[in-house]
Enzyme design. Structure first.
Site, PDB file in Angstrom:
ATOM      1  N   LEU A 108       0.847  -1.198   0.000  1.00  7.01           N
ATOM      2  CA  LEU A 108       0.000   0.000   0.000  1.00  7.01           C
ATOM      3  C   LEU A 108       0.874   1.237   0.000  1.00  7.01           C
ATOM      4  CD1 LEU A 108      -2.910  -0.956   2.410  1.00  7.01           C
ATOM      5  CD2 LEU A 108      -2.481  -1.592   0.030  1.00  7.01           C
ATOM      6  N   GLY A 153       0.956  -5.159   1.350  1.00 10.15           N
ATOM      7  CA  GLY A 153      -0.061  -5.158   0.302  1.00 10.15           C
ATOM      8  C   GLY A 153       0.399  -5.855  -0.971  1.00 10.15           C
ATOM      9  N   ASN A 177       4.388  -7.704   6.576  1.00 11.62           N
ATOM     10  CA  ASN A 177       5.314  -7.133   7.556  1.00 11.62           C
ATOM     11  C   ASN A 177       4.720  -5.950   8.317  1.00 11.62           C
ATOM     12  OD1 ASN A 177       5.236  -5.500   5.270  1.00 11.62           O
ATOM     13  ND2 ASN A 177       7.278  -4.690   5.622  1.00 11.62           N
ATOM     14  N   GLU A 178       3.393  -5.835   8.337  1.00 12.25           N
ATOM     15  CA  GLU A 178       2.758  -4.643   8.901  1.00 12.25           C
ATOM     16  C   GLU A 178       3.245  -4.301  10.306  1.00 12.25           C
ATOM     17  OE1 GLU A 178       1.297  -6.687   6.904  1.00 12.25           O
ATOM     18  OE2 GLU A 178      -0.059  -5.604   5.583  1.00 12.25           O
TER      19      GLU A 178
HETATM   20  C1  LIG Z   1      -7.050  -2.718  14.127  1.00 13.40           C
HETATM   21  C2  LIG Z   1      -6.753  -2.738  12.670  1.00 13.40           C
HETATM   22  C3  LIG Z   1      -7.658  -1.906  11.911  1.00 13.40           C
HETATM   23  C4  LIG Z   1      -7.460  -1.539  10.674  1.00 13.40           C
HETATM   24  C5  LIG Z   1      -6.221  -1.783   9.916  1.00 13.40           C
HETATM   25  C6  LIG Z   1      -5.389  -0.613   9.946  1.00 13.40           C
HETATM   26  C7  LIG Z   1      -4.240  -0.428   9.397  1.00 13.40           C
HETATM   27  C8  LIG Z   1      -3.569  -1.371   8.514  1.00 13.40           C
HETATM   28  C9  LIG Z   1      -3.386  -0.705   7.254  1.00 13.40           C
HETATM   29  C10 LIG Z   1      -2.774  -1.114   6.209  1.00 13.40           C
HETATM   30  C11 LIG Z   1      -2.013  -2.332   6.009  1.00 13.40           C
HETATM   31  C12 LIG Z   1      -0.772  -1.928   5.294  1.00 13.40           C
HETATM   32  C13 LIG Z   1      -0.333  -2.528   4.243  1.00 13.40           C
HETATM   33  C14 LIG Z   1       0.865  -2.063   3.500  1.00 13.40           C
HETATM   34  O1  LIG Z   1       1.099  -2.513   2.407  1.00 13.40           O
HETATM   35  S1  LIG Z   1       1.874  -0.859   4.179  1.00 13.40           S
HETATM   36  C15 LIG Z   1       3.289  -0.761   3.116  1.00 13.40           C
HETATM   37  C16 LIG Z   1       4.310  -1.765   3.513  1.00 13.40           C
HETATM   38  N1  LIG Z   1       5.433  -1.695   2.631  1.00 13.40           N
HETATM   39  C17 LIG Z   1       6.690  -1.728   3.034  1.00 13.40           C
HETATM   40  O2  LIG Z   1       6.979  -1.876   4.191  1.00 13.40           O
HETATM   41  C18 LIG Z   1       7.748  -1.571   1.980  1.00 13.40           C
HETATM   42  C19 LIG Z   1       8.477  -0.286   2.158  1.00 13.40           C
HETATM   43  N2  LIG Z   1       9.474  -0.144   1.108  1.00 13.40           N
HETATM   44  C20 LIG Z   1      10.652  -0.790   1.106  1.00 13.40           C
HETATM   45  O3  LIG Z   1      10.959  -1.594   1.957  1.00 13.40           O
HETATM   46  C21 LIG Z   1      11.573  -0.502  -0.025  1.00 13.40           C
HETATM   47  O4  LIG Z   1      11.170   0.718  -0.609  1.00 13.40           O
HETATM   48  C22 LIG Z   1      11.601  -1.576  -1.114  1.00 13.40           C
HETATM   49  C23 LIG Z   1      12.307  -2.831  -0.559  1.00 13.40           C
HETATM   50  C24 LIG Z   1      10.217  -1.936  -1.600  1.00 13.40           C
HETATM   51  C25 LIG Z   1      12.420  -1.046  -2.330  1.00 13.40           C
HETATM   52  O5  LIG Z   1      13.680  -0.625  -1.886  1.00 13.40           O
HETATM   53  P1  LIG Z   1      14.554   0.325  -2.836  1.00 13.40           P
HETATM   54  O6  LIG Z   1      15.858   0.521  -2.140  1.00 13.40           O
HETATM   55  O7  LIG Z   1      14.582  -0.240  -4.202  1.00 13.40           O
HETATM   56  O8  LIG Z   1      13.734   1.674  -2.946  1.00 13.40           O
HETATM   57  P2  LIG Z   1      13.583   2.832  -1.842  1.00 13.40           P
HETATM   58  O9  LIG Z   1      14.683   3.809  -2.011  1.00 13.40           O
HETATM   59  O10 LIG Z   1      13.403   2.235  -0.498  1.00 13.40           O
HETATM   60  O11 LIG Z   1      12.192   3.460  -2.267  1.00 13.40           O
HETATM   61  C26 LIG Z   1      12.081   4.298  -3.415  1.00 13.40           C
HETATM   62  C27 LIG Z   1      11.043   5.361  -3.134  1.00 13.40           C
HETATM   63  O12 LIG Z   1       9.768   4.738  -2.948  1.00 13.40           O
HETATM   64  C28 LIG Z   1       9.232   5.113  -1.676  1.00 13.40           C
HETATM   65  N3  LIG Z   1       8.435   3.990  -1.137  1.00 13.40           N
HETATM   66  C29 LIG Z   1       8.849   2.762  -0.868  1.00 13.40           C
HETATM   67  N4  LIG Z   1       7.850   2.000  -0.424  1.00 13.40           N
HETATM   68  C30 LIG Z   1       6.759   2.796  -0.416  1.00 13.40           C
HETATM   69  C31 LIG Z   1       5.405   2.571  -0.060  1.00 13.40           C
HETATM   70  N5  LIG Z   1       4.934   1.403   0.366  1.00 13.40           N
HETATM   71  N6  LIG Z   1       4.562   3.620  -0.176  1.00 13.40           N
HETATM   72  C32 LIG Z   1       4.975   4.825  -0.609  1.00 13.40           C
HETATM   73  N7  LIG Z   1       6.261   5.082  -0.969  1.00 13.40           N
HETATM   74  C33 LIG Z   1       7.132   4.066  -0.873  1.00 13.40           C
HETATM   75  C34 LIG Z   1      10.448   5.431  -0.834  1.00 13.40           C
HETATM   76  O13 LIG Z   1      10.082   6.238   0.256  1.00 13.40           O
HETATM   77  C35 LIG Z   1      11.315   6.124  -1.844  1.00 13.40           C
HETATM   78  O14 LIG Z   1      10.806   7.434  -1.991  1.00 13.40           O
HETATM   79  P3  LIG Z   1      11.772   8.683  -2.235  1.00 13.40           P
HETATM   80  O15 LIG Z   1      12.722   8.719  -1.063  1.00 13.40           O
HETATM   81  O16 LIG Z   1      10.854   9.849  -2.290  1.00 13.40           O
HETATM   82  O17 LIG Z   1      12.471   8.391  -3.532  1.00 13.40           O
END
Ligand SMILES: CC/C=C\C/C=C\C/C=C\C/C=C/C(=O)SCCNC(=O)CCNC(=O)[C@H](O)C(C)(C)COP(=O)(O)OP(=O)(O)OC[C@H]1O[C@@H](n2cnc3c(N)ncnc32)[C@H](O)[C@@H]1OP(=O)(O)O
Length: 302
Positions: A108, A153, A177-178
C-alpha cells in the site's frame, strides 16, 4: 461512490488500446519491452496489459515506478484492467507481474495513509478492499509471476492469486510485515494468509512481520514454486496450461466454494472495516509511526 465515479472517469480517459513506441497507433500491433510484437496491448499509464486472446490469457504488468506502491490511482487502473479482461469471454486467465526491476509491489502507498484527511482514508481503503475482493474472487485463473520483493499489500496481491511463482533471488522477500511499521494487518489480510499457509505459520509470521526469502516462502507454502529469475514468466505460462485444462465452470465454482466465506466476512462488514481503518490510521501514534518509517526509507539512501 467516489471510487465508482473515479473509475468511470478513468475508464473513459485511460483504458485505451495501447501500443508502445513513439508514433505507434493505438490498437495496432507494436513493439513491447524486451522485444517481440504486442498484439493489441492496452492499459493505462500504470498498468500494461499484453493480451494473448488465442491462448486465452493476458499478462498484466504493474508499472508504477519506482516501487509499484498501490496508490489510489494505481489501484483504480488495475481494477479497470481486470474488469475489462473479466468481461471479455476470450480471456480465462491472467498473469500478474511487475515492470519495475526487482520490485513486485512495495504494498500500500504509505503516502495515501499519511497526513491526509478521513475522507481520503475512507476512499483509499474502499479501493484497497475492492482490489482484494475482485482479485480474490475473480472467475479468471490468476497467476502471480513474482519478480521482485513483495511486502504487505504486495504480498496480499500475490496471495489473492490462484498460484504463485517466485523468482529465486534472496532479495525477493515476501510477507505481511505490517507490525514492523507499527500497524496491524486487517482481518482479511490475516484470513488470506491463514488460508494459504495455515494458522500457526500465519500467527508467527504476522506477529513478527516476517518477510520470507524464496526458499523459506516455498517451505511454508507462501508461494507454490521458486524458479531461476529468468524463468519466472515462462514458468507462469507453463503452469497456466494445467489450470486452463480444467473445465472452467467446475474450477470457478470450486474457487468460489473455497474463497467466498472469507470474502463474505469483509462484504458483511465493509463499512465498519472502513471506519475501523480510518479511526486506526488517523491516530497520532500511528501517523507518527508511518512518518518515521517513511523517513527511515529515505535515510537508507544517504
Ligand atoms: C485494528 C486494525 C484496523 C485496521 C487496519 C489498519 C491499518 C492497517 C493498514 C494497512 C495495512 C498496510 C499494508 C501495506 O502494504 S503498508 C506498506 C508496507 N510496505 C513496506 O513496508 C515496503 C516499504 N518499502 C521498502 O521496503 C523498499 O522501498 C523496497 C524494498 C520496496 C524497495 O527498496 P529500494 O531501495 O529499491 O527503494 P527505496 O529507495 O526504499 O524506495 C524508493 C522510493 O519509494 C518510496 N516507497 C517505498 N515504499 C513505499 C510505499 N509502500 N509507499 C509509498 N512510498 C514508498 C520510498 O520512500 C522512496 O521514496 P523517495 O525517497 O521519495 O524516492
Amino acid at each position: 461512490m467516489a471510487l465508482a465515479v473515479g473509475m468511470r472517469v478513468l475508464t473513459r480517459s485511460l483504458l485505451r488500446p495501447w501500443v508502445r513506441g513513439p508514433g505507434a497507433t493505438p490498437g495496432r500491433t507494436g513493439p513491447v519491452a524486451g522485444g517481440g510484437d504486442c498484439v493489441r496491448c492496452f492499459g493505462s499509464p500504470r498498468v500494461l496489459v499484453e493480451p494473448d486472446p488465442a491462448a486465452g490469457f493476458a499478462v498484466m504488468k504493474m508499472r508504477n515506478p519506482p516501487v509499484n506502491s498501490l496508490s489510489l490511482e494505481f489501484l483504480t487502473e488495475m481494477l479497470i484492467s481486470l474488469e475489462k479482461l473479466e468481461s471479455d469471454k476470450a480471456f480465462h486467465a491472467i498473469i500478474i507481474t511487475s515492470d519495475c526491476p526487482g520490485i513486485f509491489s512495495a504494498g500500500l502507498d504509505l503516502k495515501e495513509m499519511c497526513g491526509r484527511d478521513p475522507t481520503h482514508y475512507a476512499e483509499y481503503w474502499k479501493a484497497v478492499q475492492e482490489l482484494w475482493l475482485r482479485f480474490y474472487l475473480s472467475h479468471l485463473v490468476v497467476i502471480s509471476a513474482i519478480n521482485g520483493v513483495s511486502p504487505a499489500g504486495g504480498c496480499l496481491l500475490a496471495l489473492s492469486s490462484d498460484y504463485r511463482v517466485l523468482a529465486d533471488n534472496p532479495k525477493y522477500a515476501i510477507g505481511l510485515n505490517e507490525t514492523l511499521l507499527g500497524i496491524v494487518a486487517p482481518f482479511w489480510f490475516k484470513d488470506t494468509l491463514v488460508n494459504t499457509v495455515g494458522h500457526r505459520v500465519a500467527e508467527r509470521a504476522l506477529q513478527l512481520g516476517l518477510l520470507f526469502p524464496p526458499a523459506e516462502a516455498l517451505r511454508v507454502g507462501m508461494v507454490d514454486q521458486v524458479v531461476p529469475e529468468d524463468q519466472v514468466q515462462s514458468a507462469a505460462r507453463s503452469v497456466l496450461a494445467q489450470w486452463l485444462a480444467i473445465p472452467g465452470h467446475a474450477r470457478q465454482l470450486t474457487k468460489t466454494l473455497m474463497r467466498k466465506p472469507t470474502a463474505d466476512r469483509l462484504l458483511k462488514e465493509r463499512d465498519a472495516d472502513i471506519q475501523n481503518f480510518v479511526r486506526f490510521i488517523s491516530r497520532d501514534a500511528i501517523q507518527k509511526a508511518l512518518r518515521t518509517y517513511l523517513e527511515k526509507l529515505k535515510q537508507k539512501k544517504s
